[in-house]
Write a protein that holds these residues in place. Structure first.
Motif: not given
Length: 87
Positions: A60-75
């Motif tokens: 979860t920690t890793i995935v929350r640092s994915d730019p897809l998440h941090t930039m709101g581009a993907s769920e």
């Protein structure tokens, strides 16, 4: 080691400028031995990747640092994945 399947579905606000930062994120995971494989869906709606870490909290920690998440581009959703048949 547990495997975590991360499913990424593009949001309506998806911006293609996130693709290269996301790929850099994945290359970093690969270099650390934390990524098994990744790829996009042929219909362009998103993609998936498999993270190799000890527990769901770490995944979860890793995935929350994915730019897809941090930039709101993907769920992004994370699923602990038990492989029953493999080539």
């Amino acid at each position: 080691m547990p495997k975590y399947l991360v499913m990424a579905r593009r949001t309506p606000g998806f911006d293609a400028s996130v693709i290269e930062p996301h790929r850099a994120f994945l290359r970093d995971l690969l270099a650390k031995g934390q990524l098994q494989e990744s790829g996009g869906f042929s219909d362009g709606t998103g993609g998936a990747y498999v993270v190799l870490v000890d527990d769901l909290d770490t995944a979860t920690t890793i995935v929350r640092s994915d730019p897809l998440h941090t930039m709101g581009a993907s769920e992004l959703t994370i699923h602990e994945w038990t492989i029953t048949v493999s080539a």
